[in-house]
Design an enzyme around this catalytic site. Structure first.
Site, mmCIF file in Angstrom:
data_model
loop_
_atom_site.group_PDB
_atom_site.id
_atom_site.type_symbol
_atom_site.label_atom_id
_atom_site.label_comp_id
_atom_site.label_asym_id
_atom_site.label_seq_id
_atom_site.Cartn_x
_atom_site.Cartn_y
_atom_site.Cartn_z
ATOM 1 N N LYS A 148 0.863 -1.187 0.000
ATOM 2 C CA LYS A 148 0.000 0.000 0.000
ATOM 3 C C LYS A 148 0.896 1.233 0.000
ATOM 4 C CE LYS A 148 -3.999 1.868 2.468
ATOM 5 N NZ LYS A 148 -3.578 3.273 2.606
ATOM 6 N N CYS A 417 -4.038 8.738 49.753
ATOM 7 C CA CYS A 417 -3.115 9.216 48.712
ATOM 8 C C CYS A 417 -3.906 9.985 47.646
ATOM 9 C CB CYS A 417 -2.394 8.031 48.077
ATOM 10 S SG CYS A 417 -1.290 8.523 46.747
#
Ligand SMILES: [Zn+2]
Length: 655
Positions: A148, A417
């Site tokens: 291609k 956290c």
């Protein structure tokens, strides 16, 4: 930081002459292209406009982002949101040249793409099905494979040369032949579709100094303005040419051979020509099958392009940043010298884990090889020159000390956290996928305002948002979005997956819920989970401990009344929907709000309905989305068909 983002002069020029910005600014375009925005956070309008711009620049030879990034991230996102969006079904247009367009002698379509062999195999399966219907033996069929070419698509009818344009109308660029452009391999004029290309080695040795890339050069060959001397010389020497597809080197064989020697076939074709190639096209040669399969508006169904999605580059590391994920894993992200990899500018690369950082010596000054295969952030493939690596001693987000868990550094501060909390919230809305406005920066503001749970976010009022620095209009929108996410239909497995339990991604959640309904989930024991196909003892244990952690939050959110589409439980436990639809002939029409008519059809079939494409006297139910014509409704009424809207229908089958 603080560096001003901008487009290149060439990109600006292309956009100025053939694109009208309506929603995005230049700065926003660059920011999206550089990966600074979360794709899922883009509005539909912004996403589509960005796709249009990226596509136009690519076609014009001055790409903004990498091909695979375009396909996997941006196009995929649009497909996910709106599978029927018109952008997905139109051929990507070549850059508009300044001249008027003319009708093409034949339709020129794009090519369907495959990035892995599984996709190729599915394509072959469709061919096998058609061949069976036609009574042709599949094993005898011949497949043809050709490189291609990555050039400028054009069509030569013997008189004129046209650009592909939008597939129906293109621009007359016969002047390229007038300028001396030749047909490849001594071919005649009039051989149909092909590409304007330039020899790769010649480009590298003689043209790379004058043009950014070969697409850029190819585009210059057909522009109206006078040729630059190096381009004229390339034409004169026959190094730039028009290459009709019919003259390309090819491989032919049966599917069995394709299956067995796939890599070999692909590699040999890839290396056979001295041109830029962006894939290998496979097609079926049998004309009866071609006719039967036909084409979509976008591509021929009898043809597919296999694309490789890896490219590599060697580059130096500037520094390594630690990032804490929602699971507490601290991930190393390398900042690198800005590098172009298949067209896209890359600034960061992931280093897998700190075990690798330590072992291979990834740190400032290390030389690495990068590969990019569709991910937004490419991977470090190999460390060519290591340095002494520095490891973080504490969590970059909360400062807690880190522990090793096999190769990973882990922050154990699950409850407090900030990175773990905000990333989990972000994950929830991202997986939910039906809500705008809850991207990283909004979530950060909300977290800074003291909110740590998704369930608490649903309790927020406009004044809360305003107090945290959202504008009044935006605050109103945030609340409206939350309400919308409650009322929009959403699959129960997607809702469950949004909680981000380890081992409970969307696939596993769907599997689980196709055996046990959601209400039973928290009562399941290990044995029952192992009974689900593909779930081991270890997975079952991880799921159980994960469920235990989310239970309280799950109950809170579930009780808010999300509009869940219940997964049909396979055999045995039959939900009410089965009986409602069994044996009925259903037709779906209009634009569905949940956006996926094909999925709705599939679901109806699994519930025992027959699905029709247009209403007739035999139709039982017509399900209408938005924008359904009055004439159709009137006809349905005359035929005595039960007409219902999308939400009534969903309510009916999920009762
Ligand atoms: Zn932490």
């Amino acid at each position: 930081m603080g560096k001003k983002l901008h487009l290149t002069a060439g990109q600006k020029h292309i956009l100025k002459s053939s694109f009208e910005f309506s929603l995005l600014s230049e700065e926003e375009v660059v920011s999206i292209a550089s990966g600074l925005e979360v794709i899922a956070d883009l509005s539909d309008g912004h996403l589509v406009e960005f796709l249009q711009i990226a596509n136009l620049l690519y076609r014009s030879g001055d790409p903004l982002i990498d091909d695979a990034l375009y396909d996997f991230s941006f196009l995929e996102e649009l497909k996910r949101r709106h599978p029927d969006h018109s952008f997905l079904h139109s051929v990507e247009p070549e850059a508009a040249l300044e001249s008027k367009t003319v009708e093409l002698p034949v339709r020129m379509l794009s090519t369907e793409k495959a990035y892995d062999f599984e996709t190729m195999a599915r394509w072959a399966k469709r061919i096998a099905k058609v061949s069976m219907e036609l009574g042709i033996q599949f094993s005898s069929l011949l497949f043809r494979a050709t490189p291609k070419l990555d050039g400028y698509a054009a069509y030569d009818d013997g008189q004129k040369l046209y650009t592909r344009g939008d597939g129906r109308r293109g621009t007359d660029i016969t002047r390229a032949f007038d300028r001396g452009l030749k047909v490849a391999s001594g071919g005649e004029r009039g051989l149909g579709a092909g590409e304007v290309v330039v020899c790769k080695s010649y480009f590298e040795n003689h043209l790379a100094a004058h043009f950014d890339n070969s697409r850029n050069f190819q585009a210059s060959l057909i522009k109206e303005k006078e040729l630059e001397p190096p381009a004229a010389k390339a034409i004169e020497l026959g190094q730039a040419m028009f290459y009709p597809f019919s003259l390309l080197p090819s491989w032919e064989g049966r599917w069995q051979e394709v299956e067995q020697q796939f890599e070999t076939i692909v590699n040999s074709l890839w290396e056979q020509v001295d041109f830029d190639i962006d894939g290998i096209v496979f097609e079926i040669t049998n004309s009866d099958i071609k006719n039967e399969m036909g084409a979509t508006r976008h591509h021929h169904r009898w043809q597919i392009a296999y694309k490789r999605n890896t490219e590599t580059a060697e580059v130096r590391v500037l520094k390594v940043l630690a990032q804490t994920s929602r699971s507490g894993r601290v991930n190393p992200v390398a900042e690198i010298e800005p590098t172009r990899l298949s067209g896209a500018l890359i600034r960061r690369a992931t280093a897998h884990h700190y075990g690798m950082v330590q072992e291979k010596g990834i740190g400032p000054g290390a030389l690495i090889r990068l590969s990019r295969s569709g991910e937004v952030i490419p991977k470090i493939e190999q460390v060519l020159e290591g340095v002494v690596a520095e490891l973080p001693e504490s969590c970059p987000s909360c400062g807690a000390s880190l522990t090793w868990e096999s190769d990973y550094l882990q922050c154990g501060n699950v409850l407090d956290c900030p990175a773990q909390i905000t990333n989990s919230i972000e994950h929830f809305f991202k997986v939910l996928g039906n809500i705008d406005g809850f991207g990283p920066s909004s979530i950060k503001k909300i977290y800074d305002g003291g909110v740590e749970r998704v369930s608490s976010i649903y309790a927020l009022r406009e004044e809360d948002f305003v107090a945290w620095g959202f504008g009044p209009k935006q605050a109103e929108n945030m609340v409206a979005q939350l309400q919308r996410s409650l009322s929009e239909p959403i699959e129960d497995w997607r809702f469950l997956a949004a909680f981000g339990v380890h081992r409970m991604g969307m696939g596993n959640c769907e599997k689980l819920l196709s055996v046990y309904p959601l209400e039973q989930l928290f009562g399941l024991d290990e044995e029952q989970i192992i009974e689900v196909k593909g779930f081991s003892e270890k997975i079952a244990q991880e799921i159980l401990s994960g469920l235990c952690i989310i239970r309280e939050e799950f109950d809170k959110l579930y009780s808010l009344g999300f509009n869940l589409i219940i997964t049909a439980v396979e055999a045995g436990n039959e939900p009410g929907g089965l009986m409602v639809l069994a044996g009925k002939l259903v037709v779906f029409t209009g634009t569905m709000r949940q956006g996926n008519r094909n999925e709705m059809k599939k679901q109806a079939k699994t519930l025992g309905a027959k699905v029709g494409s247009s209403i007739t006297g035999k139709t039982d139910i017509l399900v209408c989305g938005e924008k359904v014509g009055a004439a159709k409704l009137k006809k349905a009424e005359e035929l005595g068909i039960e007409v219902m809207n999308e939400s009534d229908y969903i309510r009916m089958i999920t009762v």
